[in-house]
Design a protein around this motif. Structure first.
Motif, PDB file in Angstrom:
ATOM      1  N   GLU A 248       0.828  -1.192   0.000  1.00  0.00           N
ATOM      2  CA  GLU A 248       0.000   0.000   0.000  1.00  0.00           C
ATOM      3  C   GLU A 248       0.870   1.252   0.000  1.00  0.00           C
ATOM      4  OE1 GLU A 248      -2.072  -3.053   2.752  1.00  0.00           O
ATOM      5  OE2 GLU A 248      -0.057  -2.238   2.479  1.00  0.00           O
TER       6      GLU A 248
ATOM      7  N   LEU B 109      -5.336   6.157  -1.905  1.00  0.00           N
ATOM      8  CA  LEU B 109      -4.473   5.042  -1.546  1.00  0.00           C
ATOM      9  C   LEU B 109      -4.295   4.123  -2.752  1.00  0.00           C
ATOM     10  CD1 LEU B 109      -5.918   4.054   1.944  1.00  0.00           C
ATOM     11  CD2 LEU B 109      -4.218   5.792   1.380  1.00  0.00           C
TER      12      LEU B 109
ATOM     13  N   CYS C  74      -2.690   0.180  -3.947  1.00  0.00           N
ATOM     14  CA  CYS C  74      -2.255  -1.147  -3.511  1.00  0.00           C
ATOM     15  C   CYS C  74      -1.724  -1.860  -4.747  1.00  0.00           C
ATOM     16  CB  CYS C  74      -3.420  -1.912  -2.905  1.00  0.00           C
ATOM     17  SG  CYS C  74      -3.064  -3.646  -2.511  1.00  0.00           S
TER      18      CYS C  74
ATOM     19  N   TRP D 267     -10.493  -3.379   0.683  1.00  0.00           N
ATOM     20  CA  TRP D 267      -9.773  -2.441   1.540  1.00  0.00           C
ATOM     21  C   TRP D 267     -10.344  -2.580   2.947  1.00  0.00           C
ATOM     22  CZ3 TRP D 267      -5.512   0.312   0.525  1.00  0.00           C
ATOM     23  CH2 TRP D 267      -5.164   0.541  -0.812  1.00  0.00           C
TER      24      TRP D 267
ATOM     25  N   THR E 247      -5.395  -1.198   4.966  1.00  0.00           N
ATOM     26  CA  THR E 247      -4.723  -2.312   4.313  1.00  0.00           C
ATOM     27  C   THR E 247      -5.561  -2.831   3.151  1.00  0.00           C
ATOM     28  OG1 THR E 247      -5.703  -3.920   5.827  1.00  0.00           O
ATOM     29  CG2 THR E 247      -3.536  -3.077   6.404  1.00  0.00           C
ATOM     30  N   CYS E 248      -4.899  -3.394   2.184  1.00  0.00           N
ATOM     31  CA  CYS E 248      -5.610  -4.020   1.080  1.00  0.00           C
ATOM     32  C   CYS E 248      -5.508  -5.540   1.213  1.00  0.00           C
ATOM     33  CB  CYS E 248      -5.061  -3.571  -0.270  1.00  0.00           C
ATOM     34  SG  CYS E 248      -3.304  -3.850  -0.517  1.00  0.00           S
TER      35      CYS E 248
ATOM     36  N   THR F 173      -1.040   1.225   5.469  1.00  0.00           N
ATOM     37  CA  THR F 173      -0.558   2.597   5.379  1.00  0.00           C
ATOM     38  C   THR F 173      -1.403   3.451   6.313  1.00  0.00           C
ATOM     39  OG1 THR F 173      -0.019   4.406   3.853  1.00  0.00           O
ATOM     40  CG2 THR F 173      -2.020   3.167   3.375  1.00  0.00           C
TER      41      THR F 173
END
Length: 124
Positions: A6, A20, A22, A36, A95-96, A118
Motif C-alpha cells: 500500500e 491510496l 495497492c 480495503w 490495508t488491502c 498505510t
C-alpha cells in the motif's frame, strides 16, 4: 512470494481527500475478490470496500459510502481507494487484501493475502 504494498497514506485536514494505492507483482487482482480494510486505534479491523468481479460490484461500509471510491487497474496490478471528504474518524491504518479464503452468506470474510498497511491521519 505474493506481496501487496500500500501507498498514499499520510496526514490530511477534515474535508480533504487522499488516494491510496495497492500494488502487487503478479496478476493477483484479475478475477479475484479484493478489498480495503482499516483499523483504528483500539478498534477491530473493518472491511470498508469489497469488490466482487462477478458483476463488477463494490460493497462499501456505511461509514464511507458516498465518500470513498474503489477502482482498479488490472493491467498494472494496482487497485485504489479514493477517499473524499475525510473525517477525523477515518483515521486508521488502511490495508488491502486479495483472494477470498472463506465466505459467509455470499460475502467474503477472510482473504489469503494482505498488505502491511498505510497510516491515514485526519485532523479537524
Amino acid at each position: 512470494q505474493v506481496q501487496l504494498v500500500e501507498s498514499g497514506g499520510g496526514s490530511a485536514q477534515a474535508g480533504e481527500g487522499l488516494t491510496l494505492s495497492c500494488a502487487t507483482s503478479g496478476d493477483l487482482f484479475r478475477g479475484n475478490i479484493v478489498a480495503w480494510f482499516r483499523q483504528a486505534p483500539g478498534k477491530e479491523r473493518e472491511a470498508i470496500a469489497q469488490h466482487y468481479p462477478q458483476g463488477d460490484i463494490t460493497i462499501y461500509d456505511d461509514s464511507v459510502k458516498g465518500r470513498f471510491i474503489f477502482s482498479q487497474d488490472i493491467a498494472n496490478n494496482t487497485m485504489y481507494l479514493r477517499m473524499n471528504s475525510l473525517k477525523p474518524q477515518d483515521t486508521a491504518v488502511y490495508t488491502c487484501a486479495a483472494v477470498c479464503r472463506s465466505a459467509d452468506s455470499g460475502h467474503c470474510v477472510d482473504y489469503y493475502f494482505r498488505g502491511q498497511g498505510t497510516q491515514v491521519t485526519v485532523s479537524s
